[in-house]
Design an enzyme around this catalytic site. Structure first.
Site, short mmCIF file in Angstrom:
data_model
loop_
_atom_site.label_atom_id
_atom_site.label_comp_id
_atom_site.label_asym_id
_atom_site.label_seq_id
_atom_site.Cartn_x
_atom_site.Cartn_y
_atom_site.Cartn_z
N ASP A 1 1.00 -1.34 -0.02
CA ASP A 1 -0.42 0.48 0.39
C ASP A 1 0.88 1.29 -0.49
O ASP A 1 2.37 1.21 -0.22
CB ASP A 1 -0.88 -0.14 1.34
N GLY B 1 8.22 -1.08 8.03
CA GLY B 1 8.48 -0.92 9.81
C GLY B 1 8.36 0.40 9.56
O GLY B 1 7.71 1.61 9.45
N ASP C 1 -7.27 -2.72 8.65
CA ASP C 1 -5.73 -2.24 9.03
C ASP C 1 -5.85 -1.07 9.31
O ASP C 1 -6.28 -0.77 7.97
CB ASP C 1 -4.44 -3.21 8.88
#
Length: 335
Positions: A76, A106, A227
């Site tokens: 994404d 991360g 999410d």
């Protein structure tokens, strides 16, 4: 650092550093690689009562698939900093070599620094080996060594995919502690669990390019739907076996992809062991005589107890008022 019996601080461009050995490889310490000079800055800020700046993290959904003819990596494009979205069009897939690409998840700074160091080391390796194509496993090994050296303090999880000189495709899943897996399909990031469910349900060997492209796109889309830190567009990087690379950016579909195996439960599948029926008496309904209306219809009487005997009329009246309304709060005795 101790010089002639005195402790002296090593300086890099006029900035004190915590590193003890300045002559080591540049990708271990120094301004050209990783530097922990901000640790001194953060320590000074905390000492003066100033809060430490937040790190920008990429709540990411990254997926990779090997198909019959190449490798596809998708991710994404949203970057998050707490509850703030600094960027909606960030490309999280990096080019390490002309035949090797990697998607990172991360902390954005750690992922970008790791990619830059790996790209520099692979370019040196390519020149030292007569400008031949670097194997994909070399990129994975360099990242593993760097991540393992920092003992998980570098928050970067990477999916590495590419094609070797013998036209073989490879896909590696490397985590921030240096552990790695060689897999035909994988996912990483905050939305990896939802994406992995789609990959496990629909992946099969000898996928064609169109099916693999739709699979990666749907996996990232499902990860985004489940999410809050992932979102916006889906970026795809297709590395074919003939070393051609195709970039593609697709908007997310409004409809969630349908399950490959829909869950259908037929009536009567659950066995009924026993049945118990309870009568409900509305609040405010008064009792007549010694029996509750519900019990009287079944021919049952109230269980024995205070207020249920025919001779004790006062207790019977008090028991009757307990059914005239909702229960009251208990009063605590003051001693």
């Amino acid at each position: 650092m101790e010089i002639n019996g005195e402790n002296k601080c090593i300086m890099f461009n006029g900035i004190p550093t915590m590193m003890k050995y300045a002559a080591r490889s540049p990708y271990q310490c120094g301004p050209s690689g990783f530097s922990f000079d901000n640790c001194l800055r953060n320590k000074g800020l905390v000492k003066n009562g100033i809060s430490v700046p937040n790190c920008i993290g990429t709540g990411t959904t990254v997926a990779g698939v090997i198909y019959d003819g190449g490798v596809i990596i998708g991710a994404d494009s949203r970057v998050t900093n707490g509850h703030i979205i600094p960027s909606k069009k960030n490309r999280k897939i990096y080019q390490l070599q002309s035949n090797i690409f990697a998607g990172g998840a991360g902390i954005a700074q750690d992922s970008a620094a790791l990619m830059e160091v790996t790209r520099a080391q692979l370019e040196l390796h390519r020149m030292n080996t007569g400008f031949r194509k670097v194997p994909v496993r070399c990129a994975n090994q360099v990242m593993r060594q760097v991540l393992y050296r920092f003992d998980g303090k570098m928050v970067a999880n990477v999916i590495i995919g590419g094609v070797d000189a013998d036209f073989k495709t490879h896909l590696f899943c490397t985590r921030s502690d240096g552990t790695t897996d060689t897999v035909p399909f994988t996912s990483l990031g905050s939305g990896c669990m939802a994406a992995m469910s789609v990959l496990e349900a629909r992946w099969e060997q000898n996928l064609d390019e169109e099916s693999a492209r739709d699979l990666v796109r749907d996996a990232v889309a499902v990860g985004v739907d489940n999410d809050l830190q992932s979102g916006n567009n889906v970026c795809l990087c297709i590395i074919r076996s003939d070393f051609s690379v195709h970039w593609e950016e697709r908007a997310l579909n409004k409809e969630t992809p349908i399950r490959a195996f829909p869950l259908v439960i037929k009536p009567g599948c659950t066995t009924i062991l026993s049945t118990i029926e309870h009568r409900v008496v509305p609040w405010g309904e008064a009792l007549e005589g010694d029996e509750c209306p519900g019990f009287r219809q079944e021919g049952l009487s109230l269980p024995p107890g205070p207020g249920n005997s025919r001779g004790d009329a006062g207790e019977r009246v008090n028991r009757r008022h307990e059914y005239l309304g909702p229960p009251k709060a208990k009063r605590r005795r003051l001693e």
